[in-house]
Scaffold this active site. Sequence first.
Site, PDB file in Angstrom:
ATOM      1  N   PHE A   3     -23.816  28.080  65.937  1.00 30.10           N
ATOM      2  CA  PHE A   3     -23.749  26.816  66.690  1.00 30.10           C
ATOM      3  C   PHE A   3     -23.422  27.043  68.156  1.00 30.10           C
ATOM      4  O   PHE A   3     -23.645  26.158  68.983  1.00 30.10           O
ATOM      5  CB  PHE A   3     -22.724  25.863  66.054  1.00 30.10           C
ATOM      6  N   LYS A   4     -22.905  28.221  68.499  1.00 34.71           N
ATOM      7  CA  LYS A   4     -22.532  28.465  69.897  1.00 34.71           C
ATOM      8  C   LYS A   4     -23.735  28.365  70.839  1.00 34.71           C
ATOM      9  O   LYS A   4     -23.578  28.090  72.018  1.00 34.71           O
ATOM     10  CB  LYS A   4     -21.818  29.802  70.032  1.00 34.71           C
TER      11      LYS A   4
END
Length: 474
Positions: free
Chosen positions: A119-120
């Site tokens: 998700f980064k």
Amino acid sequence: MKYISTRGQSPALSFSEILLGGLAPDGGLYLPESYPQFSHADLSAMRSMSYTDLAFAILNRFIDDIPTADLKAIIDKTYRADVYAYTRSGQNAAEITPTVKLADNLYLLSLSNGPTLAFKDMAMQLLGNLFEYVLTKTGKTTNILGATSGDTGSAAEYAMRGKKGIRVFMLSPNKKMSRFQTAQMFSLQDENIYNIAVNGVFDDCQDMVKAVSNDAEFKAQYKIGAVNSINWGRIVAQVVYYFKGYLAVTDNNSQTVSFAVPSGNFGNVCAGHIARMMGLPIDKLVVATNENDVLDEFFKTGIYSPRGSAKTYHTSSPSMDISKASNFERFVFDLVGRDGGKVRELWASVDSGGAFDLKPWLAKLADYGFISGRSSHANRMQTIRDAHANYSVTIDTHTADGLKVALECRDANVPMIVLETALPAKFEDAIIEALGHAPERPATLVGIENLAQKHTVMQVSVAEIKQYIMDKAS
Ligand SMILES: *Cc1c(COP(=O)(O)O)cnc(C)c1O
């Protein structure tokens, strides 16, 4: 919109002024002086928006020193179907963060379809484009120095590769990352990306970065920058997908939803807190931790007691292995009524290796929607097996932590959205342990371990990394 420090002793600054920096000069973290409010009419208008239009509607309320046409162009360039392309079969990449229905009132929000499968990428890709824009405008350059045990470093490199005015020096512990993570980073051939494998552990890498950043003269001369998890640009980018998730599973604004968030540094769930403060109808924010449970302990007892790196466990959800949660101060600032003096007092204790006790505020925590839970390795393995058997999806160990806690504390009448923080392909060994077979890997990443790799090996030495930066940056 001006940004103020959680410790109350730094001048208020604009978005572009805080974008490239880290901590405020008083040691605090930046937050907007107030949260923009979104009414039910605003939410209704958002229901038909694409991800980029939604992102613009939100970010435009936080960023007032980049011309709107430029901001729109930066967002359009960032959130593209061909960048967030690692979808599960049947998903539409144009959704950017599609949802998967697991069961009645139970969903997965896919946040990991970007280039590094975690998700980064959602925030880091925007940061890369914002950095390049601001640096180009001001004619400046930056040398980003960071330490990684895997996810952050690869997301930063894929966001900054080939960007004008930016070099990335990323330290990682030599031979300690997974083969896949190592291949992801070291196979990058871009001239502005420098991978440095340090003969030590992650904490040694972190200490080298700190030592360089604490040398004010070197830092100024070589324009040392950071993209760590306290960066405000990363937090605000993450607010967008909470709106997207809410809109995807509701059809009118009188409905509430809950989110379960696999947590480490509290950056992801902090964005959920901000979305809730902006008026998004969120019932519960479920903070899920692994064996490193400082946050779970806080939300249950009111006591925040960071463990110190010696007491940090290495778990099968390694991106959540933290001893203190660096973004947590942002929430505490709101909790104590935005009293910078109070935050200074609390963190004076934390920064000297101590703890603090907010038991008297426990009742207030409920007003903010927070609840919490934790998982063990055995819990995560079982949850991966259950999800595979019951919902026909393969999830990674971090997401399994979120799902485990979500199932424990959900209200069957309120949609629960579990944030998928990594794809299983990123953590193959754990999936083989749970399911007896490897997870599916996106076709374009098959054989990534066989690509030519580029990296430099270094001892744990501050002098050596400084010399390396001097050589490359001149
Ligand atoms: C970084 C990370 C987390 C933790 O997120 P925070 O914002 O630090 O709370 C969880 N899962 C994965 C896969 C991550 O990479």
